[in-house]
Write a protein that holds these residues in place. Sequence first.
Motif, PDB file in Angstrom:
ATOM      1  N   ALA A 160       0.830  -1.208   0.000  1.00  0.00           N
ATOM      2  CA  ALA A 160       0.000   0.000   0.000  1.00  0.00           C
ATOM      3  C   ALA A 160       0.865   1.258   0.000  1.00  0.00           C
ATOM      4  O   ALA A 160       0.565   2.235  -0.705  1.00  0.00           O
ATOM      5  CB  ALA A 160      -0.923  -0.002   1.215  1.00  0.00           C
ATOM      6  N   PHE A 161       1.946   1.226   0.770  1.00  0.00           N
ATOM      7  CA  PHE A 161       2.858   2.370   0.825  1.00  0.00           C
ATOM      8  C   PHE A 161       3.407   2.703  -0.558  1.00  0.00           C
ATOM      9  O   PHE A 161       3.416   3.868  -0.980  1.00  0.00           O
ATOM     10  CB  PHE A 161       4.006   2.072   1.795  1.00  0.00           C
ATOM     11  CG  PHE A 161       5.188   2.985   1.654  1.00  0.00           C
ATOM     12  CD1 PHE A 161       5.126   4.302   2.088  1.00  0.00           C
ATOM     13  CD2 PHE A 161       6.366   2.533   1.072  1.00  0.00           C
ATOM     14  CE1 PHE A 161       6.223   5.159   1.942  1.00  0.00           C
ATOM     15  CE2 PHE A 161       7.460   3.372   0.923  1.00  0.00           C
ATOM     16  CZ  PHE A 161       7.393   4.690   1.361  1.00  0.00           C
ATOM     17  N   PHE A 162       3.847   1.689  -1.307  1.00  0.00           N
ATOM     18  CA  PHE A 162       4.423   1.942  -2.623  1.00  0.00           C
ATOM     19  C   PHE A 162       3.356   2.397  -3.626  1.00  0.00           C
ATOM     20  O   PHE A 162       3.638   3.208  -4.513  1.00  0.00           O
ATOM     21  CB  PHE A 162       5.161   0.711  -3.132  1.00  0.00           C
ATOM     22  CG  PHE A 162       6.528   0.535  -2.513  1.00  0.00           C
ATOM     23  CD1 PHE A 162       7.516   1.481  -2.717  1.00  0.00           C
ATOM     24  CD2 PHE A 162       6.818  -0.563  -1.720  1.00  0.00           C
ATOM     25  CE1 PHE A 162       8.774   1.341  -2.150  1.00  0.00           C
ATOM     26  CE2 PHE A 162       8.072  -0.720  -1.151  1.00  0.00           C
ATOM     27  CZ  PHE A 162       9.055   0.238  -1.364  1.00  0.00           C
ATOM     28  N   VAL A 163       2.130   1.914  -3.505  1.00  0.00           N
ATOM     29  CA  VAL A 163       1.050   2.398  -4.371  1.00  0.00           C
ATOM     30  C   VAL A 163       0.760   3.869  -4.072  1.00  0.00           C
ATOM     31  O   VAL A 163       0.549   4.679  -4.989  1.00  0.00           O
ATOM     32  CB  VAL A 163      -0.227   1.551  -4.195  1.00  0.00           C
ATOM     33  CG1 VAL A 163      -1.385   2.164  -4.988  1.00  0.00           C
ATOM     34  CG2 VAL A 163       0.015   0.113  -4.654  1.00  0.00           C
ATOM     35  N   ILE A 164       0.776   4.230  -2.798  1.00  0.00           N
ATOM     36  CA  ILE A 164       0.571   5.634  -2.407  1.00  0.00           C
ATOM     37  C   ILE A 164       1.673   6.513  -2.994  1.00  0.00           C
ATOM     38  O   ILE A 164       1.404   7.601  -3.531  1.00  0.00           O
ATOM     39  CB  ILE A 164       0.528   5.759  -0.871  1.00  0.00           C
ATOM     40  CG1 ILE A 164      -0.756   5.130  -0.327  1.00  0.00           C
ATOM     41  CG2 ILE A 164       0.629   7.219  -0.429  1.00  0.00           C
ATOM     42  CD1 ILE A 164      -0.756   4.910   1.173  1.00  0.00           C
ATOM     43  N   CYS A 165       2.926   6.051  -2.915  1.00  0.00           N
ATOM     44  CA  CYS A 165       4.035   6.805  -3.507  1.00  0.00           C
ATOM     45  C   CYS A 165       3.820   7.011  -5.004  1.00  0.00           C
ATOM     46  O   CYS A 165       4.078   8.098  -5.541  1.00  0.00           O
ATOM     47  CB  CYS A 165       5.351   6.067  -3.276  1.00  0.00           C
ATOM     48  SG  CYS A 165       5.863   5.995  -1.547  1.00  0.00           S
ATOM     49  N   LEU A 166       3.334   5.965  -5.676  1.00  0.00           N
ATOM     50  CA  LEU A 166       3.054   6.068  -7.114  1.00  0.00           C
ATOM     51  C   LEU A 166       1.986   7.120  -7.383  1.00  0.00           C
ATOM     52  O   LEU A 166       2.132   7.959  -8.282  1.00  0.00           O
ATOM     53  CB  LEU A 166       2.625   4.708  -7.651  1.00  0.00           C
ATOM     54  CG  LEU A 166       2.430   4.572  -9.175  1.00  0.00           C
ATOM     55  CD1 LEU A 166       2.698   3.132  -9.603  1.00  0.00           C
ATOM     56  CD2 LEU A 166       1.018   4.959  -9.608  1.00  0.00           C
ATOM     57  N   ILE A 209      11.249   8.229   3.037  1.00  0.00           N
ATOM     58  CA  ILE A 209      12.593   7.724   3.341  1.00  0.00           C
ATOM     59  C   ILE A 209      12.591   7.000   4.685  1.00  0.00           C
ATOM     60  O   ILE A 209      13.166   5.919   4.841  1.00  0.00           O
ATOM     61  CB  ILE A 209      13.602   8.891   3.365  1.00  0.00           C
ATOM     62  CG1 ILE A 209      13.793   9.469   1.958  1.00  0.00           C
ATOM     63  CG2 ILE A 209      14.944   8.435   3.954  1.00  0.00           C
ATOM     64  CD1 ILE A 209      14.547   8.565   1.010  1.00  0.00           C
ATOM     65  N   ALA A 210      11.921   7.599   5.683  1.00  0.00           N
ATOM     66  CA  ALA A 210      11.871   6.991   7.021  1.00  0.00           C
ATOM     67  C   ALA A 210      11.120   5.665   7.006  1.00  0.00           C
ATOM     68  O   ALA A 210      11.520   4.700   7.670  1.00  0.00           O
ATOM     69  CB  ALA A 210      11.219   7.959   8.007  1.00  0.00           C
ATOM     70  N   LEU A 211      10.023   5.581   6.246  1.00  0.00           N
ATOM     71  CA  LEU A 211       9.241   4.345   6.190  1.00  0.00           C
ATOM     72  C   LEU A 211      10.018   3.228   5.490  1.00  0.00           C
ATOM     73  O   LEU A 211       9.974   2.076   5.918  1.00  0.00           O
ATOM     74  CB  LEU A 211       7.904   4.587   5.497  1.00  0.00           C
ATOM     75  CG  LEU A 211       6.861   5.343   6.324  1.00  0.00           C
ATOM     76  CD1 LEU A 211       5.627   5.659   5.487  1.00  0.00           C
ATOM     77  CD2 LEU A 211       6.459   4.546   7.569  1.00  0.00           C
ATOM     78  N   VAL A 212      10.720   3.567   4.414  1.00  0.00           N
ATOM     79  CA  VAL A 212      11.547   2.552   3.748  1.00  0.00           C
ATOM     80  C   VAL A 212      12.602   2.029   4.718  1.00  0.00           C
ATOM     81  O   VAL A 212      12.853   0.818   4.801  1.00  0.00           O
ATOM     82  CB  VAL A 212      12.228   3.137   2.489  1.00  0.00           C
ATOM     83  CG1 VAL A 212      13.282   2.170   1.939  1.00  0.00           C
ATOM     84  CG2 VAL A 212      11.192   3.424   1.418  1.00  0.00           C
ATOM     85  N   SER A 238      18.686  -4.883   3.056  1.00  0.00           N
ATOM     86  CA  SER A 238      17.795  -4.645   1.910  1.00  0.00           C
ATOM     87  C   SER A 238      17.498  -3.167   1.694  1.00  0.00           C
ATOM     88  O   SER A 238      16.648  -2.824   0.874  1.00  0.00           O
ATOM     89  CB  SER A 238      16.470  -5.401   2.111  1.00  0.00           C
ATOM     90  OG  SER A 238      16.686  -6.785   2.199  1.00  0.00           O
ATOM     91  N   HIS A 239      18.191  -2.287   2.421  1.00  0.00           N
ATOM     92  CA  HIS A 239      17.900  -0.859   2.300  1.00  0.00           C
ATOM     93  C   HIS A 239      18.153  -0.335   0.896  1.00  0.00           C
ATOM     94  O   HIS A 239      17.432   0.536   0.401  1.00  0.00           O
ATOM     95  CB  HIS A 239      18.728  -0.063   3.316  1.00  0.00           C
ATOM     96  CG  HIS A 239      18.127  -0.059   4.684  1.00  0.00           C
ATOM     97  ND1 HIS A 239      18.835   0.283   5.812  1.00  0.00           N
ATOM     98  CD2 HIS A 239      16.880  -0.376   5.110  1.00  0.00           C
ATOM     99  CE1 HIS A 239      18.053   0.186   6.873  1.00  0.00           C
ATOM    100  NE2 HIS A 239      16.865  -0.215   6.474  1.00  0.00           N
TER     101      HIS A 239
END
Length: 382
Positions: free
Chosen positions: A202-208, A309-312, A320-321
């Motif tokens: 969900a986080f990556f979809v939000i970023c998109l 950045i903080a969530l990643v 895996s960073h």
Amino acid sequence: MTPATYTRLSGFYFFYFSLLGALVPYWSLYLQSFDLDAASIGMLMSILMASRIIAPNIWGWLADKTGQRLAIVRAGSLVTCLIFIAIFWQDDVLGIALVMAGFSFFWNAVLPQFEVLTLAHLGSQSEQYSRIRLWGSVGFVVAVVAIGWLLDWFSVRWLPYLMLGLMVLIWLSSLCVKDAKVEHDKSTDGFLKQLWRPQVVAFFVICLLIQLSHGPYYTFYSVLMDSLGYTRAQIGLLWAVGVVAEVVIFMYMHRLISRYGLRAIMLISLLLCVVRWLLIGLLPDHLPTMLFAQCLHAVTFGALHAVGIALVHQYFTPASHGQGQALFSSLGFGVGGALGAFISGLLWDSVGPEVTFMLAAGSVALAVVMAWIWIRPERVHV
């Protein structure tokens, strides 16, 4: 972290985002000087974003396997300069597209790995990231104001010369940075297992969606302001106002995160992003409103970037960073940015700026709903 390390890291961000300050506001005006239509400009600008889909993931994977992040940063910076030199002999869509695809493939590989190096230098003080990153914003402001002023006096065809100079400075500053030890492993199993959790997806979809909404802004904001009679110096100052606001938010971001948490900041920032696109779409000829809308860049980019950045950093293990930051760049700025630039190019002449920005606001409204449901960082454990 020593003062010398702080200066070297900050210097790289300063020059990297100075180049962005030359590219994002003015490159579309450079392309317009070849009498290209909106669809062609949108397609060309989307190349810059599209290269972020593949390049950061290739280099992120390689960096995580080899641990040679600084070497990748230095090599990517140098090859960017060498490929960009070819732009001086291009005057048609195909030639410009090939050069943009070539230099951006290496340029977009650089920043995600430098982010990992920066966080490695910070160690347990990762909340201090914004104090270093703000110098990138300062560089953007300096470039966007200075170049806007210069382009009122000289032809926009001089822009590539200024950009090449900044590319050389990026490479030279990378030579001054010292390496930092970052964990790396030999398998991708851990990364994939961390990636396919619902909150992370969900986080990556939000970023998109966020970067999709920025497509009309990054591609056509300067064109819109130019068509309304704003001078290029005024356009540069409007861009600068947004980034000055971004600098301010970066200065206090570590305190805001400590006090309010990542979830609250993300939700508030997304709501203000909806407001910003509606204001630009509906009232672009009203200068006070545009100044306010540009101030909202503090949250629509600054706060959301720092939170991302903080969530990643939280969602993925240290090993895996690199891949996590690369995916953050490629899905958000890459897929989202490319789609935003390309779609806005198709919409701009057919439905107009007002509807285009309203659709951008709609994509962020969807991101608000997703963040409300899924973004709960306190429930994530890696």
